[in-house]
Design a protein around this motif. Structure first.
Motif, PDB file in Angstrom:
ATOM      1  N   GLY A 193       0.812  -1.209   0.000  1.00 17.93           N
ATOM      2  CA  GLY A 193       0.000   0.000   0.000  1.00 17.93           C
ATOM      3  C   GLY A 193       0.839   1.250   0.000  1.00 17.93           C
ATOM      4  O   GLY A 193       1.763   1.413  -0.800  1.00 17.93           O
ATOM      5  N   SER A 194       0.549   2.171   0.945  1.00 18.55           N
ATOM      6  CA  SER A 194       1.256   3.446   1.017  1.00 18.55           C
ATOM      7  C   SER A 194       2.710   3.277   1.431  1.00 18.55           C
ATOM      8  O   SER A 194       3.522   4.191   1.240  1.00 18.55           O
ATOM      9  CB  SER A 194       0.547   4.391   1.992  1.00 18.55           C
ATOM     10  OG  SER A 194       0.531   3.841   3.301  1.00 18.55           O
ATOM     11  N   GLN A 195       3.065   2.127   2.020  1.00 18.25           N
ATOM     12  CA  GLN A 195       4.445   1.881   2.442  1.00 18.25           C
ATOM     13  C   GLN A 195       5.281   1.201   1.368  1.00 18.25           C
ATOM     14  O   GLN A 195       6.473   0.980   1.567  1.00 18.25           O
ATOM     15  CB  GLN A 195       4.454   1.014   3.704  1.00 18.25           C
ATOM     16  CG  GLN A 195       3.991   1.734   4.966  1.00 18.25           C
ATOM     17  CD  GLN A 195       4.232   0.891   6.200  1.00 18.25           C
ATOM     18  OE1 GLN A 195       4.015  -0.312   6.193  1.00 18.25           O
ATOM     19  NE2 GLN A 195       4.690   1.518   7.269  1.00 18.25           N
ATOM     20  N   ALA A 196       4.674   0.867   0.243  1.00 19.70           N
ATOM     21  CA  ALA A 196       5.394   0.146  -0.797  1.00 19.70           C
ATOM     22  C   ALA A 196       6.534   0.994  -1.362  1.00 19.70           C
ATOM     23  O   ALA A 196       6.366   2.172  -1.654  1.00 19.70           O
ATOM     24  CB  ALA A 196       4.437  -0.260  -1.910  1.00 19.70           C
ATOM     25  N   LYS A 197       7.693   0.381  -1.498  1.00 16.81           N
ATOM     26  CA  LYS A 197       8.872   1.058  -2.040  1.00 16.81           C
ATOM     27  C   LYS A 197       9.656   0.076  -2.893  1.00 16.81           C
ATOM     28  O   LYS A 197       9.551  -1.143  -2.731  1.00 16.81           O
ATOM     29  CB  LYS A 197       9.782   1.582  -0.925  1.00 16.81           C
ATOM     30  CG  LYS A 197       9.187   2.665  -0.056  1.00 16.81           C
ATOM     31  CD  LYS A 197      10.194   3.111   0.996  1.00 16.81           C
ATOM     32  CE  LYS A 197       9.620   4.175   1.909  1.00 16.81           C
ATOM     33  NZ  LYS A 197      10.605   4.607   2.937  1.00 16.81           N
ATOM     34  N   ARG A 198      10.478   0.642  -3.776  1.00 19.90           N
ATOM     35  CA  ARG A 198      11.400  -0.164  -4.565  1.00 19.90           C
ATOM     36  C   ARG A 198      12.811   0.407  -4.420  1.00 19.90           C
ATOM     37  O   ARG A 198      12.995   1.621  -4.425  1.00 19.90           O
ATOM     38  CB  ARG A 198      10.996  -0.182  -6.040  1.00 19.90           C
ATOM     39  CG  ARG A 198       9.709  -0.941  -6.317  1.00 19.90           C
ATOM     40  CD  ARG A 198       9.426  -1.007  -7.799  1.00 19.90           C
ATOM     41  NE  ARG A 198       8.214  -1.764  -8.083  1.00 19.90           N
ATOM     42  CZ  ARG A 198       7.752  -2.000  -9.290  1.00 19.90           C
ATOM     43  NH1 ARG A 198       8.403  -1.533 -10.360  1.00 19.90           N
ATOM     44  NH2 ARG A 198       6.645  -2.699  -9.466  1.00 19.90           N
ATOM     45  N   TYR A 199      13.755  -0.478  -4.296  1.00 21.53           N
ATOM     46  CA  TYR A 199      15.156  -0.086  -4.186  1.00 21.53           C
ATOM     47  C   TYR A 199      15.967  -0.778  -5.267  1.00 21.53           C
ATOM     48  O   TYR A 199      15.780  -1.982  -5.526  1.00 21.53           O
ATOM     49  CB  TYR A 199      15.726  -0.489  -2.822  1.00 21.53           C
ATOM     50  CG  TYR A 199      15.205   0.318  -1.657  1.00 21.53           C
ATOM     51  CD1 TYR A 199      15.889   1.446  -1.201  1.00 21.53           C
ATOM     52  CD2 TYR A 199      14.033  -0.054  -1.016  1.00 21.53           C
ATOM     53  CE1 TYR A 199      15.417   2.182  -0.124  1.00 21.53           C
ATOM     54  CE2 TYR A 199      13.550   0.681   0.065  1.00 21.53           C
ATOM     55  CZ  TYR A 199      14.253   1.794   0.503  1.00 21.53           C
ATOM     56  OH  TYR A 199      13.763   2.525   1.559  1.00 21.53           O
ATOM     57  N   ALA A 200      16.854  -0.042  -5.892  1.00 27.09           N
ATOM     58  CA  ALA A 200      17.851  -0.640  -6.776  1.00 27.09           C
ATOM     59  C   ALA A 200      18.999  -1.113  -5.890  1.00 27.09           C
ATOM     60  O   ALA A 200      19.520  -0.339  -5.079  1.00 27.09           O
ATOM     61  CB  ALA A 200      18.344   0.372  -7.794  1.00 27.09           C
ATOM     62  N   LEU A 201      19.371  -2.354  -6.018  1.00 27.59           N
ATOM     63  CA  LEU A 201      20.421  -2.924  -5.173  1.00 27.59           C
ATOM     64  C   LEU A 201      21.577  -3.405  -6.041  1.00 27.59           C
ATOM     65  O   LEU A 201      21.369  -4.141  -7.014  1.00 27.59           O
ATOM     66  CB  LEU A 201      19.863  -4.097  -4.363  1.00 27.59           C
ATOM     67  CG  LEU A 201      20.855  -4.831  -3.454  1.00 27.59           C
ATOM     68  CD1 LEU A 201      21.325  -3.927  -2.321  1.00 27.59           C
ATOM     69  CD2 LEU A 201      20.230  -6.103  -2.887  1.00 27.59           C
ATOM     70  N   LYS A 202      22.776  -2.968  -5.688  1.00 30.95           N
ATOM     71  CA  LYS A 202      23.984  -3.422  -6.364  1.00 30.95           C
ATOM     72  C   LYS A 202      24.939  -3.995  -5.330  1.00 30.95           C
ATOM     73  O   LYS A 202      25.161  -3.393  -4.277  1.00 30.95           O
ATOM     74  CB  LYS A 202      24.651  -2.273  -7.126  1.00 30.95           C
ATOM     75  CG  LYS A 202      23.819  -1.750  -8.290  1.00 30.95           C
ATOM     76  CD  LYS A 202      24.579  -0.692  -9.071  1.00 30.95           C
ATOM     77  CE  LYS A 202      23.758  -0.204 -10.269  1.00 30.95           C
ATOM     78  NZ  LYS A 202      24.492   0.805 -11.061  1.00 30.95           N
ATOM     79  N   THR A 203      25.488  -5.173  -5.626  1.00 28.89           N
ATOM     80  CA  THR A 203      26.414  -5.812  -4.693  1.00 28.89           C
ATOM     81  C   THR A 203      27.708  -6.193  -5.409  1.00 28.89           C
ATOM     82  O   THR A 203      27.708  -6.479  -6.607  1.00 28.89           O
ATOM     83  CB  THR A 203      25.799  -7.082  -4.075  1.00 28.89           C
ATOM     84  OG1 THR A 203      25.708  -8.108  -5.078  1.00 28.89           O
ATOM     85  CG2 THR A 203      24.417  -6.811  -3.503  1.00 28.89           C
ATOM     86  N   THR A 204      28.788  -6.200  -4.643  1.00 28.10           N
ATOM     87  CA  THR A 204      30.094  -6.617  -5.158  1.00 28.10           C
ATOM     88  C   THR A 204      30.810  -7.419  -4.082  1.00 28.10           C
ATOM     89  O   THR A 204      30.931  -6.955  -2.931  1.00 28.10           O
ATOM     90  CB  THR A 204      30.963  -5.409  -5.541  1.00 28.10           C
ATOM     91  OG1 THR A 204      30.286  -4.611  -6.513  1.00 28.10           O
ATOM     92  CG2 THR A 204      32.307  -5.859  -6.107  1.00 28.10           C
ATOM     93  N   ILE A 205      31.252  -8.612  -4.422  1.00 25.90           N
ATOM     94  CA  ILE A 205      32.066  -9.406  -3.496  1.00 25.90           C
ATOM     95  C   ILE A 205      33.458  -8.800  -3.462  1.00 25.90           C
ATOM     96  O   ILE A 205      34.143  -8.735  -4.484  1.00 25.90           O
ATOM     97  CB  ILE A 205      32.099 -10.880  -3.930  1.00 25.90           C
ATOM     98  CG1 ILE A 205      30.698 -11.493  -3.800  1.00 25.90           C
ATOM     99  CG2 ILE A 205      33.107 -11.671  -3.094  1.00 25.90           C
ATOM    100  CD1 ILE A 205      30.578 -12.900  -4.342  1.00 25.90           C
TER     101      ILE A 205
END
Length: 239
Positions: free
Chosen positions: A148-160
């Motif tokens: 609902g109103s709390q919905a969010k999207r994040y772009a996530l990038k990871t590196t070992i």
């Protein structure tokens, strides 16, 4: 004949659902506590040896340590259940979804709904391959949280960024040669960035994650997980 087949199918499905529910209820009887509101769970080596199901310790930041059991293996998505129907889903050791963790009394602002592109997660290769040095070290994905109103999207990038060999002692007293994988991660949303590090300890010879310390996005606390009883499927020798 068609009606008869439908009756048989419905009866079989009913038996299957009943069996699944019975198994889940039986598993709950082995779980000491919810993830919230109880002292740290502490099992002896004898108690761990007598566990019937694949199990882990799980601890969310500022919450007591709890025990979860493996309720379902949904095509390598492992659904870990608490005694109060809280669910943590992992895929090759990576946290990808939660249910029931966002509560008014907790420090979890929202549940993790979905992590995209999980097949390209470097951990998939690192867990399975004995020649892990040839596995990819970077990953780009998107994390969906809240409703609902709390919905969010994040772009996530990871590196070992670092890997070392280590020997760790599990809760059952077993010493295992491990690969310690340190990962740098950045989550971005609305031009705001959140940087953190994840750590995974992988069995050097078997396809299993022994323990981890990992986060995903702001507003979701770090999760520490540690094997109590392994899932037999994960004891296959690395390829």
């Amino acid at each position: 004949m068609l009606v008869l087949n439908k009756v048989i199918l419905i009866a079989c499905l009913s038996l299957l659902l009943t069996a699944c529910n019975a198994r889940v209820e039986a598993m709950k009887e082995t779980i000491a506590y919810s993830i919230y509101g109880a002292p740290d769970v502490e099992l002896s080596e004898a108690e761990i040896a007598n566990l019937k199901y694949a199990s882990q310790y799980v601890k969310l930041k500022e919450q007591p340590r709890a025990m979860v059991v493996l309720g379902f293996d949904d095509n390598n998505d492992y659904h870990w259940l608490s005694g109060e129907n809280e669910v943590i889903v992992t895929r090759y050791g990576r946290l990808i979804r939660t249910t029931g963790l966002a509560k008014d009394s907790s420090n979890v602002h929202y549940d993790i709904r979905h992590v995209k592109n999980t097949d390209s997660d470097p951990l998939v290769c690192w867990v399975q391959q004995s020649n892990y040095q040839s596995c990819p070290k970077t990953w780009s994905t998107e994390v969906e949280v809240g409703n609902g109103s709390q919905a969010k999207r994040y772009a996530l990038k990871t590196t070992i960024i670092n890997t070392t060999e280590d020997t760790i002692t599990l809760q059952n007293g077993e010493q295992v040669n491990a690969i310690k994988v340190v990962e740098s991660a950045t989550a971005t949303s609305s031009n705001k960035t959140h940087q953190f590090k994840n750590i995974f300890w992988l069995d050097k010879t078997k396809q299993r994650v022994l323990k981890s310390e990992q986060g995903l996005v702001p507003g979701f606390p770090f999760v520490k997980m540690e094997e109590l009883k392994p899932y037999p499927k994960d004891l296959k020798v690395r390829q």
